[in-house]
Scaffold this active site. Structure first.
Site, PDB file in Angstrom:
ATOM      1  N   CYS A   1       2.595   1.101  12.103  1.00 42.85           N
ATOM      2  CA  CYS A   1       3.694   1.813  11.438  1.00 42.85           C
ATOM      3  C   CYS A   1       4.332   2.859  12.346  1.00 42.85           C
ATOM      4  O   CYS A   1       5.417   3.362  12.062  1.00 42.85           O
ATOM      5  CB  CYS A   1       3.189   2.479  10.165  1.00 42.85           C
ATOM      6  SG  CYS A   1       2.446   1.318   9.009  1.00 42.85           S
TER       7      CYS A   1
ATOM      8  N   GLN B   1      -7.120  -0.399   4.314  1.00 41.86           N
ATOM      9  CA  GLN B   1      -7.927  -0.952   5.404  1.00 41.86           C
ATOM     10  C   GLN B   1      -9.320  -1.357   4.955  1.00 41.86           C
ATOM     11  O   GLN B   1      -9.954  -2.213   5.567  1.00 41.86           O
ATOM     12  CB  GLN B   1      -8.043   0.073   6.542  1.00 41.86           C
ATOM     13  CG  GLN B   1      -6.766   0.289   7.317  1.00 41.86           C
ATOM     14  CD  GLN B   1      -6.315  -0.947   8.090  1.00 41.86           C
ATOM     15  OE1 GLN B   1      -7.116  -1.784   8.482  1.00 41.86           O
ATOM     16  NE2 GLN B   1      -5.014  -1.067   8.301  1.00 41.86           N
TER      17      GLN B   1
ATOM     18  N   THR C   1      11.546  -7.368 -11.038  1.00 43.80           N
ATOM     19  CA  THR C   1      10.928  -8.661 -11.357  1.00 43.80           C
ATOM     20  C   THR C   1       9.718  -8.895 -10.466  1.00 43.80           C
ATOM     21  O   THR C   1       9.789  -8.736  -9.250  1.00 43.80           O
ATOM     22  CB  THR C   1      11.944  -9.802 -11.167  1.00 43.80           C
ATOM     23  OG1 THR C   1      13.068  -9.558 -12.011  1.00 43.80           O
ATOM     24  CG2 THR C   1      11.322 -11.150 -11.515  1.00 43.80           C
TER      25      THR C   1
ATOM     26  N   HIS D   1      -1.758  -8.052   2.677  1.00 44.89           N
ATOM     27  CA  HIS D   1      -1.676  -8.655   4.007  1.00 44.89           C
ATOM     28  C   HIS D   1      -2.748  -8.152   4.977  1.00 44.89           C
ATOM     29  O   HIS D   1      -2.811  -8.591   6.125  1.00 44.89           O
ATOM     30  CB  HIS D   1      -0.281  -8.449   4.614  1.00 44.89           C
ATOM     31  CG  HIS D   1       0.016  -7.064   5.075  1.00 44.89           C
ATOM     32  ND1 HIS D   1       0.113  -6.736   6.411  1.00 44.89           N
ATOM     33  CD2 HIS D   1       0.258  -5.928   4.397  1.00 44.89           C
ATOM     34  CE1 HIS D   1       0.392  -5.453   6.533  1.00 44.89           C
ATOM     35  NE2 HIS D   1       0.493  -4.936   5.318  1.00 44.89           N
TER      36      HIS D   1
ATOM     37  N   GLY E   1       0.790  -1.218   0.000  1.00 40.83           N
ATOM     38  CA  GLY E   1       0.000   0.000   0.000  1.00 40.83           C
ATOM     39  C   GLY E   1       0.825   1.273   0.000  1.00 40.83           C
ATOM     40  O   GLY E   1       0.463   2.255  -0.658  1.00 40.83           O
ATOM     41  N   SER E   2       1.935   1.276   0.726  1.00 43.05           N
ATOM     42  CA  SER E   2       2.747   2.494   0.820  1.00 43.05           C
ATOM     43  C   SER E   2       3.308   2.887  -0.539  1.00 43.05           C
ATOM     44  O   SER E   2       3.265   4.059  -0.925  1.00 43.05           O
ATOM     45  CB  SER E   2       3.891   2.298   1.831  1.00 43.05           C
ATOM     46  OG  SER E   2       3.390   2.183   3.140  1.00 43.05           O
TER      47      SER E   2
ATOM     48  N   ASN F   1      -7.279   3.599   9.468  1.00 43.87           N
ATOM     49  CA  ASN F   1      -6.569   2.435   9.966  1.00 43.87           C
ATOM     50  C   ASN F   1      -6.541   2.328  11.484  1.00 43.87           C
ATOM     51  O   ASN F   1      -6.283   1.258  12.031  1.00 43.87           O
ATOM     52  CB  ASN F   1      -5.134   2.420   9.430  1.00 43.87           C
ATOM     53  CG  ASN F   1      -4.392   3.706   9.711  1.00 43.87           C
ATOM     54  OD1 ASN F   1      -4.840   4.786   9.311  1.00 43.87           O
ATOM     55  ND2 ASN F   1      -3.259   3.626  10.400  1.00 43.87           N
TER      56      ASN F   1
ATOM     57  N   SER G   1      -3.311  -3.389  -0.196  1.00 43.75           N
ATOM     58  CA  SER G   1      -2.202  -4.194   0.315  1.00 43.75           C
ATOM     59  C   SER G   1      -2.723  -5.561   0.738  1.00 43.75           C
ATOM     60  O   SER G   1      -3.683  -5.656   1.513  1.00 43.75           O
ATOM     61  CB  SER G   1      -1.533  -3.491   1.507  1.00 43.75           C
ATOM     62  OG  SER G   1      -0.369  -4.181   1.897  1.00 43.75           O
TER      63      SER G   1
END
Length: 394
Positions: A325, A180, A238, A202, A71-72, A152, A200
């Site tokens: 974070c 989120q 890659t 995860h 996401g970042s 978040n 994101s």
């Protein structure tokens, strides 16, 4: 001691579905999708299949999907793209909110040093950005509006469709950090008038280190990682094939089970909120109902969040005080401060973020543990003693 994990806003357990999808990509289908030989081309087929599958999950076209490291990175690329493209037309004004994720806020800080004008909107005590504020802030030189789909830390859901409609009417690009939100509430980039969107994996039982940027056709992306010609020349490196395929599987599973999981998790959330309602001088931060199914954020006056987390951890409960974070920071949450919560109160914050893997029995244990820990910490707190006496606490 049984471990109860309720920090799903920080990261989630990898699902069996995602893991099984990833396994062949690590040993059997190991080619580089940029290679011209047949092993590489088999990998490329899986790459493009994953692109089509994730695009369908948000009602996008496959050629509007760019795979990223998370996401970042997606936030950075979206914001920088809109800023630099806007600057070419003399538009250097960007609108966001005061409680965005730091991936957005720090990127905006970078742009401010480059001469862009950044306007951060208030979010008020309910933790929701007002559509009217966005509309009033847009100017002729506005290059971008970027507002997160759901916060978040407190979990409040923003009026993304309505904000997107205002931006569309005004001819301003609209980006949303949906890290989120995706997997927990419906996301449709067409219906919600979204030009760019960050996800994101995860956060919804996919692997760490992979995400995507949706960029509406017609917007020319600016590169933030330079090198090879991967991702149609807009994101070098890659491709992380195992994680990309795992993310696609997790996205499909999340969308398939969204309604069922949301109903179940919301019930757990409300059980904990109601179960803690009798605790003296505590606050549920953000709108009571317009929030993600699994996110709860409390403030308990007279205690420090760090002590609360450590004692809950001793009971086997893994929670947090806010964004993972910034968990190393001793400063109170910028999200809570932006909502008008006093500094002393913000220090006593607790975030509980549930998922469909949690149980009602765990919810009962959490409620009992919070009562016990808060009572204990207040019994040894000089601040709580002052509060009880009606004295002012700085």
């Amino acid at each position: 001691m049984t471990t109860i994990y309720v920090d799903n806003a920080a990261t989630t357990q990898l699902s069996d579905t995602a893991l099984e999808a990833m396994k062949p990509m690590m040993q059997e289908i190991y080619g580089n999708p940029s290679s011209l030989h047949h092993i590489g081309q088999i990998a490329k087929e899986h790459l493009e299949d994953a692109r089509a599958r994730v695009a369908k999950c948000i009602n996008a076209n496959p050629n509007e999907i760019y795979f990223t490291s998370g996401g970042s990175e997606a936030d950075n690329q979206a914001i920088i793209t809109a800023a630099y493209n806007g600057a070419k037309k003399g538009k250097k004004h960007i609108i966001s909110s005061k409680f965005e994720h730091h991936a957005v806020l720090h990127t905006l800080d970078k742009l401010a040093k480059e001469g862009f004008e950044i306007q951060l909107l208030d979010v008020y005590s309910d933790g929701i950005v007002k559509v009217e504020d966005v509309k009033n802030a847009i100017r002729d030189d506005t290059a971008l509006v970027t507002i997160m789909t759901a916060n978040n830390e407190v979990g409040t859901i923003q009026p993304i469709k309505e904000i997107g409609a205002v931006c569309k009417e005004k001819g301003v690009l609209f980006h949303t950090d949906a890290v989120q939100g995706f997997g927990h509430i419906p996301i449709d980039v067409v219906d919600m008038n979204i030009d760019m969107l960050s996800i994101s994996a995860h956060k919804f039982h996919g692997p760490k280190g992979v995400g995507l940027l949706y960029c509406r056709k017609g917007i020319v992306l600016q590169n933030v990682i330079n090198g090879g010609a991967q991702e149609r020349g807009k994101r070098a490196g890659t491709e992380n094939m195992a994680s990309i395929v795992g993310m696609a599987a997790a996205m499909e599973e999340a969308v398939k089970n969204l309604d069922k999981n949301a109903k179940y998790v919301t019930a757990l959330r409300d059980k904990i909120i109601d179960g803690c309602a009798d605790i003296e001088r505590h606050t549920l931060n953000g709108d009571r109902y317009n929030r993600l199914p699994g996110t709860i954020n409390f403030c308990f006056e007279g205690i420090e969040g760090e002590g609360l987390l450590l004692l809950l951890d001793q009971d086997g409960i893994c929670a947090s005080s806010g964004s993972a974070c910034t968990s190393g920071s001793l400063d109170p949450s910028h999200v809570l401060l932006s909502m008008g919560i006093p500094v002393a109160t913000a220090h006593g914050s607790l975030r509980i973020s549930l998922c469909e893997y949690n149980t009602e029995e765990e919810a009962d244990i959490i409620i009992n543990s919070i009562h016990k820990v808060v009572t204990y910490l207040r019994s040894i707190s000089p601040v709580w003693e002052k509060i009880q006496k009606g004295e002012v606490v700085d």
